[in-house]
Motif scaffolding. Structure first.
Motif, PDB file in Angstrom:
ATOM      1  N   SER A 193      50.987  60.253   3.890  1.00  0.00           N
ATOM      2  CA  SER A 193      49.571  60.627   3.868  1.00  0.00           C
ATOM      3  C   SER A 193      48.785  60.003   5.014  1.00  0.00           C
ATOM      4  CB  SER A 193      48.944  60.207   2.536  1.00  0.00           C
ATOM      5  OG  SER A 193      49.020  58.797   2.367  1.00  0.00           O
ATOM      6  N   PHE A 194      49.374  59.036   5.728  1.00  0.00           N
ATOM      7  CA  PHE A 194      48.630  58.421   6.827  1.00  0.00           C
ATOM      8  C   PHE A 194      48.303  59.454   7.905  1.00  0.00           C
ATOM      9  CE2 PHE A 194      52.865  58.266   8.615  1.00  0.00           C
ATOM     10  CZ  PHE A 194      52.674  58.389   9.979  1.00  0.00           C
ATOM     11  N   ILE A 195      49.147  60.491   8.032  1.00  0.00           N
ATOM     12  CA  ILE A 195      48.858  61.546   9.004  1.00  0.00           C
ATOM     13  C   ILE A 195      47.610  62.313   8.583  1.00  0.00           C
ATOM     14  CG2 ILE A 195      49.705  63.720   9.982  1.00  0.00           C
ATOM     15  CD1 ILE A 195      52.471  62.605   9.970  1.00  0.00           C
ATOM     16  N   VAL A 196      47.512  62.606   7.272  1.00  0.00           N
ATOM     17  CA  VAL A 196      46.308  63.265   6.765  1.00  0.00           C
ATOM     18  C   VAL A 196      45.101  62.376   7.005  1.00  0.00           C
ATOM     19  CG1 VAL A 196      45.178  64.192   4.707  1.00  0.00           C
ATOM     20  CG2 VAL A 196      47.626  64.536   5.044  1.00  0.00           C
ATOM     21  N   GLY A 197      45.279  61.065   6.847  1.00  0.00           N
ATOM     22  CA  GLY A 197      44.184  60.130   7.100  1.00  0.00           C
ATOM     23  C   GLY A 197      43.709  60.162   8.537  1.00  0.00           C
ATOM     24  N   ILE A 198      44.652  60.319   9.474  1.00  0.00           N
ATOM     25  CA  ILE A 198      44.274  60.413  10.891  1.00  0.00           C
ATOM     26  C   ILE A 198      43.425  61.649  11.121  1.00  0.00           C
ATOM     27  CG2 ILE A 198      45.165  60.764  13.219  1.00  0.00           C
ATOM     28  CD1 ILE A 198      47.576  59.065  12.443  1.00  0.00           C
ATOM     29  N   PHE A 199      43.876  62.784  10.570  1.00  0.00           N
ATOM     30  CA  PHE A 199      43.106  64.017  10.708  1.00  0.00           C
ATOM     31  C   PHE A 199      41.710  63.871  10.090  1.00  0.00           C
ATOM     32  CE2 PHE A 199      47.184  66.045  11.578  1.00  0.00           C
ATOM     33  CZ  PHE A 199      46.824  66.982  12.535  1.00  0.00           C
ATOM     34  N   LEU A 200      41.647  63.196   8.945  1.00  0.00           N
ATOM     35  CA  LEU A 200      40.365  63.015   8.267  1.00  0.00           C
ATOM     36  C   LEU A 200      39.419  62.174   9.109  1.00  0.00           C
ATOM     37  CD1 LEU A 200      38.735  63.546   5.704  1.00  0.00           C
ATOM     38  CD2 LEU A 200      39.718  61.455   4.734  1.00  0.00           C
ATOM     39  N   GLY A 201      39.953  61.132   9.738  1.00  0.00           N
ATOM     40  CA  GLY A 201      39.118  60.290  10.598  1.00  0.00           C
ATOM     41  C   GLY A 201      38.590  61.042  11.807  1.00  0.00           C
ATOM     42  N   VAL A 202      39.469  61.803  12.463  1.00  0.00           N
ATOM     43  CA  VAL A 202      39.050  62.592  13.622  1.00  0.00           C
ATOM     44  C   VAL A 202      38.021  63.639  13.217  1.00  0.00           C
ATOM     45  CG1 VAL A 202      39.834  64.221  15.385  1.00  0.00           C
ATOM     46  CG2 VAL A 202      41.220  62.207  14.845  1.00  0.00           C
ATOM     47  N   PHE A 203      38.262  64.275  12.055  1.00  0.00           N
ATOM     48  CA  PHE A 203      37.322  65.286  11.558  1.00  0.00           C
ATOM     49  C   PHE A 203      35.957  64.680  11.293  1.00  0.00           C
ATOM     50  CE2 PHE A 203      35.250  67.294   7.914  1.00  0.00           C
ATOM     51  CZ  PHE A 203      35.129  68.598   8.360  1.00  0.00           C
ATOM     52  N   ALA A 204      35.911  63.483  10.702  1.00  0.00           N
ATOM     53  CA  ALA A 204      34.634  62.839  10.399  1.00  0.00           C
ATOM     54  C   ALA A 204      33.849  62.553  11.680  1.00  0.00           C
ATOM     55  CB  ALA A 204      34.875  61.545   9.621  1.00  0.00           C
ATOM     56  N   ILE A 205      34.547  62.091  12.717  1.00  0.00           N
ATOM     57  CA  ILE A 205      33.881  61.825  14.000  1.00  0.00           C
ATOM     58  C   ILE A 205      33.375  63.123  14.613  1.00  0.00           C
ATOM     59  CG2 ILE A 205      34.241  60.978  16.349  1.00  0.00           C
ATOM     60  CD1 ILE A 205      36.297  59.020  15.202  1.00  0.00           C
ATOM     61  N   ASP A 206      34.221  64.143  14.615  1.00  0.00           N
ATOM     62  CA  ASP A 206      33.845  65.443  15.183  1.00  0.00           C
ATOM     63  C   ASP A 206      32.662  66.038  14.430  1.00  0.00           C
ATOM     64  OD1 ASP A 206      33.711  67.888  16.434  1.00  0.00           O
ATOM     65  OD2 ASP A 206      35.758  68.482  16.001  1.00  0.00           O
ATOM     66  N   PHE A 207      32.699  65.952  13.103  1.00  0.00           N
ATOM     67  CA  PHE A 207      31.617  66.508  12.288  1.00  0.00           C
ATOM     68  C   PHE A 207      30.293  65.808  12.583  1.00  0.00           C
ATOM     69  CE2 PHE A 207      29.059  66.619   8.400  1.00  0.00           C
ATOM     70  CZ  PHE A 207      29.000  67.980   8.166  1.00  0.00           C
ATOM     71  N   SER A 208      30.318  64.489  12.659  1.00  0.00           N
ATOM     72  CA  SER A 208      29.091  63.734  12.953  1.00  0.00           C
ATOM     73  C   SER A 208      28.554  64.076  14.337  1.00  0.00           C
ATOM     74  CB  SER A 208      29.368  62.227  12.847  1.00  0.00           C
ATOM     75  OG  SER A 208      29.809  61.879  11.555  1.00  0.00           O
ATOM     76  N   PHE A 209      29.464  64.171  15.300  1.00  0.00           N
ATOM     77  CA  PHE A 209      29.077  64.492  16.673  1.00  0.00           C
ATOM     78  C   PHE A 209      28.463  65.888  16.751  1.00  0.00           C
ATOM     79  CE2 PHE A 209      30.340  66.461  20.750  1.00  0.00           C
ATOM     80  CZ  PHE A 209      29.649  65.641  21.624  1.00  0.00           C
ATOM     81  N   SER A 210      29.090  66.864  16.115  1.00  0.00           N
ATOM     82  CA  SER A 210      28.613  68.239  16.164  1.00  0.00           C
ATOM     83  C   SER A 210      27.293  68.405  15.416  1.00  0.00           C
ATOM     84  CB  SER A 210      29.668  69.190  15.584  1.00  0.00           C
ATOM     85  OG  SER A 210      30.866  69.129  16.331  1.00  0.00           O
ATOM     86  N   MET A 211      27.150  67.730  14.290  1.00  0.00           N
ATOM     87  CA  MET A 211      25.900  67.799  13.543  1.00  0.00           C
ATOM     88  C   MET A 211      24.756  67.195  14.344  1.00  0.00           C
ATOM     89  SD  MET A 211      26.223  69.402  10.683  1.00  0.00           S
ATOM     90  CE  MET A 211      24.792  68.854   9.774  1.00  0.00           C
TER      91      MET A 211
END
Length: 277
Positions: A193-211
């Motif tokens: 699941s650590f791979i899913v965690g990496i994707f989740l972290g990148v997604f959170a940064i991208d989402f904050s940046f885009s918002m």
């Protein structure tokens, strides 16, 4: 001493209670953790798959892109469309619920038709909610069905509800079996699941940046027209034509800076999209 000994014997005399008291909490936590990992995996799988579908659709079929440019189809910078991510989660749950639909037609094809209709309506509802959130909340229109028959606020229409139904059928027959096997593998190998965690972290940064950049865009647009709603497909095409953004930076904030605000103003004033209702 006897009381203490008795209390110890009383606790140890019922091993079932001891096991349940010790293991139920961690087991529930593990199940919740696995459920979270599975949902997150399905979300990113669907979001990425949907991104590629939209990429080719907007490149070769979308009427909003007459020059057939390669446009990033998402609001996010990276290759992920949350609408498809939530959609795949819902489709997965509905696919697991096939037994419910067989009550209406055991052994025939009617239950498949009913299930795909429900899937199409669920995807249409998700699409409507996502469209309303961006239009009302950020004055951004990520897609536009205003020229389609029977559309509601340009967000949903019968044509794409049918398309959602067809995509749901393809998902069920082609993707659900291997995806379900992969989900079962995930539940047996939680360490992965650590791979899913990496994707989740990148997604959170991208989402904050885009918002953040989306908020800046809304503020800049309101300086010219308080009720303007930007069509993001047309706007991204406009930015590419004027070389104001790159493929993976559709929200490059350079176009919010002087002297390029005049180009943004030109686009805003020529845009026919308005917020109604």
């Amino acid at each position: 001493m006897e009381a203490k000994a008795g209390s110890r014997n009383e606790v140890s005399s019922d091993p079932g209670k001891r096991v349940s008291n010790i293991k139920v909490g961690p087991e529930k936590n593990m199940n919740a953790y696995r459920s979270f990992i599975v949902i997150t995996f399905l979300f990113f799988f669907g979001g990425t798959l949907g991104w590629f579908l939209e990429l080719f659709y907007r490149r070769f079929l979308s009427p909003a892109n007459p020059k057939r440019q390669w446009l990033n189809p998402g609001f996010l910078t990276g290759p992920c469309l949350p609408l498809y991510g939530f959609g795949v989660v819902v489709l997965y749950v509905l696919s697991l619920s096939e037994a419910f639909f067989t009550r209406f037609d055991s052994g025939g094809i009617l239950h498949y038709l009913l299930m795909f209709v429900v899937m199409a309506l669920a995807m249409t509802l998700i699409e409507y909610i996502a469209g309303i959130v961006f239009i009302k909340g950020m004055n951004l229109k990520l897609w536009d069905y205003s020229k389609e028959w029977g559309n509601i606020k340009g967000i949903i229409c019968p044509k794409f509800t049918v398309i959602w139904g067809l995509l749901s059928a393809l998902y069920y027959f082609l993707l659900f079996p291997p995806v379900n096997r992969l989900v079962l593998w995930f539940t047996e190998h939680p360490w992965f699941s650590f791979i899913v965690g990496i994707f989740l972290g990148v997604f959170a940064i991208d989402f904050s940046f885009s918002m953040h950049l989306g908020t800046q865009l809304r503020k800049a647009a309101k300086e010219f027209d308080q009720k303007a709603t930007l069509d993001m497909q047309k706007f991204q095409s406009f930015l590419r034509e004027n070389k104001l953004s790159k493929f993976f930076t559709p929200h490059d904030d350079r176009y919010l800076l002087t002297p390029r605000l005049d180009r943004l103003e030109q686009f805003i004033r020529r845009s026919p999209d308005k917020v109604r209702g």
